[in-house]
Scaffold this motif. Sequence first.
Motif, PDB file in Angstrom:
ATOM      1  N   LEU A   1       0.844  -1.186   0.000  1.00  0.00           N
ATOM      2  CA  LEU A   1       0.000   0.000   0.000  1.00  0.00           C
ATOM      3  C   LEU A   1       0.884   1.243   0.000  1.00  0.00           C
ATOM      4  CD1 LEU A   1      -2.663  -1.058   2.673  1.00  0.00           C
ATOM      5  CD2 LEU A   1      -2.921  -1.042   0.189  1.00  0.00           C
ATOM      6  N   PRO A   2       0.367   2.387  -0.506  1.00  0.00           N
ATOM      7  CA  PRO A   2       1.175   3.610  -0.528  1.00  0.00           C
ATOM      8  C   PRO A   2       1.375   4.161   0.881  1.00  0.00           C
ATOM      9  CG  PRO A   2      -1.074   4.046  -1.256  1.00  0.00           C
ATOM     10  CD  PRO A   2      -0.957   2.555  -1.126  1.00  0.00           C
ATOM     11  N   PRO A   3       2.428   4.972   1.084  1.00  0.00           N
ATOM     12  CA  PRO A   3       2.701   5.551   2.417  1.00  0.00           C
ATOM     13  C   PRO A   3       1.537   6.375   2.964  1.00  0.00           C
ATOM     14  CG  PRO A   3       4.586   5.815   0.964  1.00  0.00           C
ATOM     15  CD  PRO A   3       3.471   5.303   0.110  1.00  0.00           C
ATOM     16  N   THR A   4       0.711   6.931   2.076  1.00  0.00           N
ATOM     17  CA  THR A   4      -0.424   7.738   2.543  1.00  0.00           C
ATOM     18  C   THR A   4      -1.432   6.909   3.339  1.00  0.00           C
ATOM     19  OG1 THR A   4      -1.491   7.365   0.397  1.00  0.00           O
ATOM     20  CG2 THR A   4      -0.250   9.414   0.674  1.00  0.00           C
ATOM     21  N   MET A   5      -1.326   5.576   3.221  1.00  0.00           N
ATOM     22  CA  MET A   5      -2.255   4.706   3.944  1.00  0.00           C
ATOM     23  C   MET A   5      -1.795   4.412   5.367  1.00  0.00           C
ATOM     24  SD  MET A   5      -4.916   3.876   2.171  1.00  0.00           S
ATOM     25  CE  MET A   5      -5.491   2.342   2.926  1.00  0.00           C
ATOM     26  N   ILE A   6      -0.590   4.857   5.736  1.00  0.00           N
ATOM     27  CA  ILE A   6      -0.053   4.521   7.067  1.00  0.00           C
ATOM     28  C   ILE A   6      -0.978   4.973   8.199  1.00  0.00           C
ATOM     29  CG2 ILE A   6       1.864   4.922   8.671  1.00  0.00           C
ATOM     30  CD1 ILE A   6       3.734   4.992   6.279  1.00  0.00           C
ATOM     31  N   PRO A   7      -1.500   6.227   8.184  1.00  0.00           N
ATOM     32  CA  PRO A   7      -2.408   6.632   9.276  1.00  0.00           C
ATOM     33  C   PRO A   7      -3.645   5.745   9.376  1.00  0.00           C
ATOM     34  CG  PRO A   7      -1.636   8.549   8.072  1.00  0.00           C
ATOM     35  CD  PRO A   7      -1.223   7.359   7.274  1.00  0.00           C
ATOM     36  N   ARG A   8      -4.203   5.367   8.214  1.00  0.00           N
ATOM     37  CA  ARG A   8      -5.404   4.518   8.238  1.00  0.00           C
ATOM     38  C   ARG A   8      -5.068   3.132   8.781  1.00  0.00           C
ATOM     39  NH1 ARG A   8      -9.215   2.749   3.060  1.00  0.00           N
ATOM     40  NH2 ARG A   8     -10.561   1.333   4.245  1.00  0.00           N
ATOM     41  N   VAL A   9      -3.919   2.608   8.374  1.00  0.00           N
ATOM     42  CA  VAL A   9      -3.491   1.302   8.881  1.00  0.00           C
ATOM     43  C   VAL A   9      -3.291   1.373  10.392  1.00  0.00           C
ATOM     44  CG1 VAL A   9      -1.609  -0.397   8.853  1.00  0.00           C
ATOM     45  CG2 VAL A   9      -2.479   0.543   6.710  1.00  0.00           C
ATOM     46  N   ALA A  10      -2.706   2.482  10.862  1.00  0.00           N
ATOM     47  CA  ALA A  10      -2.472   2.647  12.302  1.00  0.00           C
ATOM     48  C   ALA A  10      -3.789   2.647  13.072  1.00  0.00           C
ATOM     49  CB  ALA A  10      -1.701   3.940  12.553  1.00  0.00           C
ATOM     50  N   ARG A  11      -4.773   3.399  12.571  1.00  0.00           N
ATOM     51  CA  ARG A  11      -6.076   3.446  13.258  1.00  0.00           C
ATOM     52  C   ARG A  11      -6.739   2.075  13.254  1.00  0.00           C
ATOM     53  NH1 ARG A  11      -6.452   8.370  10.378  1.00  0.00           N
ATOM     54  NH2 ARG A  11      -7.698   7.366   8.739  1.00  0.00           N
ATOM     55  N   ALA A  12      -6.659   1.377  12.117  1.00  0.00           N
ATOM     56  CA  ALA A  12      -7.311   0.067  12.020  1.00  0.00           C
ATOM     57  C   ALA A  12      -6.631  -0.974  12.902  1.00  0.00           C
ATOM     58  CB  ALA A  12      -7.314  -0.399  10.557  1.00  0.00           C
ATOM     59  N   LEU A  13      -5.296  -0.973  12.897  1.00  0.00           N
ATOM     60  CA  LEU A  13      -4.576  -1.959  13.699  1.00  0.00           C
ATOM     61  C   LEU A  13      -4.779  -1.727  15.196  1.00  0.00           C
ATOM     62  CD1 LEU A  13      -1.105  -2.537  11.952  1.00  0.00           C
ATOM     63  CD2 LEU A  13      -2.981  -4.153  12.208  1.00  0.00           C
ATOM     64  N   GLU A  14      -4.827  -0.445  15.588  1.00  0.00           N
ATOM     65  CA  GLU A  14      -4.982  -0.130  17.008  1.00  0.00           C
ATOM     66  C   GLU A  14      -6.299  -0.674  17.551  1.00  0.00           C
ATOM     67  OE1 GLU A  14      -4.649   3.993  17.881  1.00  0.00           O
ATOM     68  OE2 GLU A  14      -3.891   3.616  19.882  1.00  0.00           O
ATOM     69  N   LYS A  15      -7.336  -0.668  16.690  1.00  0.00           N
ATOM     70  CA  LYS A  15      -8.663  -1.121  17.119  1.00  0.00           C
ATOM     71  C   LYS A  15      -8.931  -2.584  16.760  1.00  0.00           C
ATOM     72  CE  LYS A  15     -10.643   3.512  16.598  1.00  0.00           C
ATOM     73  NZ  LYS A  15     -11.632   4.347  15.872  1.00  0.00           N
ATOM     74  N   ALA A  16      -7.995  -3.210  16.029  1.00  0.00           N
ATOM     75  CA  ALA A  16      -8.235  -4.575  15.547  1.00  0.00           C
ATOM     76  C   ALA A  16      -8.288  -5.566  16.704  1.00  0.00           C
ATOM     77  CB  ALA A  16      -7.128  -4.981  14.571  1.00  0.00           C
ATOM     78  N   PRO A  17      -9.298  -6.435  16.740  1.00  0.00           N
ATOM     79  CA  PRO A  17      -9.321  -7.483  17.766  1.00  0.00           C
ATOM     80  C   PRO A  17      -8.211  -8.494  17.517  1.00  0.00           C
ATOM     81  CG  PRO A  17     -11.047  -7.855  16.152  1.00  0.00           C
ATOM     82  CD  PRO A  17     -10.438  -6.528  15.817  1.00  0.00           C
ATOM     83  N   ARG A  18      -7.767  -9.148  18.557  1.00  0.00           N
ATOM     84  CA  ARG A  18      -6.699 -10.150  18.424  1.00  0.00           C
ATOM     85  C   ARG A  18      -7.322 -11.464  17.947  1.00  0.00           C
ATOM     86  NH1 ARG A  18      -3.628 -13.230  22.594  1.00  0.00           N
ATOM     87  NH2 ARG A  18      -1.488 -13.436  21.871  1.00  0.00           N
ATOM     88  N   PRO A  19      -7.165 -11.803  16.674  1.00  0.00           N
ATOM     89  CA  PRO A  19      -7.876 -12.967  16.134  1.00  0.00           C
ATOM     90  C   PRO A  19      -7.222 -14.287  16.511  1.00  0.00           C
ATOM     91  CG  PRO A  19      -6.516 -12.021  14.447  1.00  0.00           C
ATOM     92  CD  PRO A  19      -6.341 -11.138  15.660  1.00  0.00           C
ATOM     93  N   SER A  20      -8.039 -15.301  16.589  1.00  0.00           N
ATOM     94  CA  SER A  20      -7.543 -16.647  16.813  1.00  0.00           C
ATOM     95  C   SER A  20      -7.136 -17.268  15.477  1.00  0.00           C
ATOM     96  CB  SER A  20      -8.638 -17.506  17.460  1.00  0.00           C
ATOM     97  OG  SER A  20      -8.250 -18.866  17.514  1.00  0.00           O
ATOM     98  N   VAL A  21      -5.990 -17.940  15.453  1.00  0.00           N
ATOM     99  CA  VAL A  21      -5.486 -18.582  14.236  1.00  0.00           C
ATOM    100  C   VAL A  21      -5.202 -20.049  14.530  1.00  0.00           C
ATOM    101  CG1 VAL A  21      -3.616 -18.659  12.552  1.00  0.00           C
ATOM    102  CG2 VAL A  21      -4.492 -16.453  13.326  1.00  0.00           C
TER     103      VAL A  21
END
Length: 369
Positions: free
Chosen positions: A34-54
Amino acid sequence: MKKQTTLGDQLRQRGISRRTFLKLCAITTSAMALPPTMIPRVARALEKAPRPSVIYLSFQECTGCLESLTRSHAPTLENLIFNSISLDYQDTLQAASGTAAEAARETAMKQFYGKYLLIVDGSIPTKDNGVYSTSAGRTNVDTLKEVAAGAAAVVAVGTCASFGGIPYANPNPTGAVPVSDLIKDKPIINVSGCPPIPVVITGVLAHYLTFGEIPALDRLGRPAAFYGESIHDRCYRRPFYDQGKFAKSFDDDGARNGWCLFELGCKGPTTHNACATTKWNGGVSFPIESGHPCLGCSEPNFWDGGGFYRALSQTTAPVGMWAGAAAVAGAAGGAAMGAAGRRKRAAAKREHHVVTAEELKKKGKEGQS
């Protein structure tokens, strides 16, 4: 009701600073192409992402795919497994064994039914009721169907799980099949390669963590961000192909000068993967950069596709003829072919078509006429 733990919670509990977290997001964004401009969006999404079971199942395989994953450098396996996902079952990595290991898998399946991610490496033998590969007294077929039933999605890691791989090659004595032949009602992401590039594996998992959905796929079910272009189109030796400069053996002047390996059997023109850009060993190198032709291991039936060291085209209009013509035409002809090749690649990228060696040779001849 207990609040579900998020990735942001996990990182804060471990004392990870905001600055370090943003660095991880930048690495993750790059891994997802993804382009660098997506870093803030990735940060917001990862911060709120639930810890998934694998749940990770290994079937008829050589453990090379798991070895590749444990050599991942971005995000690191440590970050990925212990900070981002909950790896509830992997019979090679986990400390538990026997009934305790199987109990851990069953507990995770019940607790996260419909939400866990299933990773599979290896093909699944089906001949003679699947007796050629069993675990905990059950065939791979039975285990796969049971675990896949409660999964949100399935990631088929490696060419064996994606397309059958080497066990699937003629005469296929175990009746090996890929995951997609047995599971029809779940999203399947094929991360092919023998083994797959570790950053591609973690990039797919990072995408799922970030957006909560599977990435865009190509016609073979592979993530388009990593398999959208051929190795040939992104290869640093591609200009030599356009100029008609080919190594004829592994120890001639062409090989020493880093010329194109097409005539030594390179399958880069028909192979889609991120080897030429992502590379291996922390971005150090990939097979072609080390002087060996691409084997095409991320494509279906690559083992039955002919000799590894036989050029893709041995027809009545061989590359050598085209190369000879290029030499006669001189630099002007080479430049014309190069320009024609660039136009062809741009058109192919827009139309999302594969650029084959035959198309390039045909275009090169048109450029000389």
